[in-house]
Each structure stands twice: as C-alpha cells, then as structure tokens.
Design an enzyme around this catalytic site. Structure first.
Site, mmCIF file in Angstrom:
data_model
loop_
_atom_site.group_PDB
_atom_site.id
_atom_site.type_symbol
_atom_site.label_atom_id
_atom_site.label_comp_id
_atom_site.label_asym_id
_atom_site.label_seq_id
_atom_site.Cartn_x
_atom_site.Cartn_y
_atom_site.Cartn_z
ATOM 1 N N SER A 65 -31.553 18.984 -13.641
ATOM 2 C CA SER A 65 -31.187 19.462 -12.411
ATOM 3 C C SER A 65 -30.307 20.792 -12.648
ATOM 4 O O SER A 65 -31.175 21.746 -12.816
ATOM 5 C CB SER A 65 -30.480 18.557 -11.615
ATOM 6 O OG SER A 65 -30.203 18.974 -10.138
ATOM 7 N N HIS A 70 -18.573 29.234 -9.336
ATOM 8 C CA HIS A 70 -18.110 30.282 -8.545
ATOM 9 C C HIS A 70 -16.861 30.603 -8.821
ATOM 10 O O HIS A 70 -15.930 29.507 -8.481
ATOM 11 C CB HIS A 70 -18.553 30.448 -7.243
ATOM 12 C CG HIS A 70 -18.545 31.327 -6.390
ATOM 13 N ND1 HIS A 70 -19.634 32.501 -6.787
ATOM 14 C CD2 HIS A 70 -17.324 31.867 -5.595
ATOM 15 C CE1 HIS A 70 -19.016 33.651 -5.820
ATOM 16 N NE2 HIS A 70 -17.907 33.173 -5.142
ATOM 17 N N CYS A 85 -30.031 14.569 -13.129
ATOM 18 C CA CYS A 85 -30.835 13.327 -12.906
ATOM 19 C C CYS A 85 -31.346 12.649 -14.181
ATOM 20 O O CYS A 85 -31.829 13.086 -15.139
ATOM 21 C CB CYS A 85 -32.315 13.739 -12.125
ATOM 22 S SG CYS A 85 -31.964 14.599 -10.693
#
Length: 129
Positions: A65, A70, A85
């Site tokens: 995934s 940030h 996943c």
C-alpha cells in the site's frame, strides 16, 4: 489474497524543526526503515517547500500500500500515514517511534481494515487498536 489491512496514523509534536526541514534525512530514514521492515517499495516522491515554513512532504508507494508524511517545522509537527495490506506494520511503527525519540509527543492510532472487518461490522466501522 489477504486483504486485511493495518492503517496507522501518526501525529508527532515536539520534533526538531531542523530535522523536519531536512528532506534528505527524513526520506532516507523512511526508505531505510521500510526496507529493513521487509516492505516492497514500488516508487517514491519527495517535495521540499521553499516558502512558508520549509516543510517536507513525501510518499512511498508500496506493493503492500503506502507510507506518506508531511512536516510543519515551524510547529514542530509531522503527520505520518502507514497503510499496509496483508502484512502487519508493527516493524515500521517501532522504527518510527525510535527515530523521533523520547522527547516528542505521539498520538498514534491503528485501524484494522479489509473485507473480514467490514463483514463483521456491517461495513460501517473499522476496529481501532
């Protein structure tokens, strides 16, 4: 195929503004941590903002995934999103905690995702741990 997912969302405050402005150091850390944790990196991207706080944003596309981050150095804050996943993300989570150290405040939440979770809960809720 196992579609069970582990989605961990991090809010870390009190981190070094110098570290949160250092695009190369952050990206190298996440790259190394993902590799050491056994994840398969398909691609990655990083962007260093040059005005308004000198923040950094980055993403790793994984076969499992993604991991994205940030930073807001002026607020000593980083948000991190780790979604995997078919594979538990505990190893990368332990590395993240170790990298930012004991002097930060951490708010970490993990949601269990996937068809088995949706079936068990009627498709409306995820299980937090």
């Amino acid at each position: 195929m196992d579609d069970r997912g582990y989605h961990t969302i991090w809010d870390i405050t009190g981190a070094s503004a110098k570290l949160l402005s250092n695009d190369r150091k952050l990206h190298r850390f996440f790259l190394t941590a993902l590799q050491a944790s056994g994840f398969n990196i398909i691609s990655d991207m990083i962007h260093k903002f040059s005005s308004g706080g000198e923040g950094v944003t980055g993403i790793f596309l994984l076969s499992e995934s993604h991991l994205s981050y940030h930073t807001y150095p002026e607020r000593e804050y980083i948000s991190i999103d780790v979604y995997t996943c078919g594979k538990n993300n505990d190893l990368i989570n332990d590395r993240i905690l170790g990298f930012f150290g004991a002097d930060v405040q951490v708010n970490k939440r993990t949601l269990l995702r996937g068809s088995a979770v949706a079936d068990r809960l009627g498709g409306e809720h995820a299980v937090a741990r």
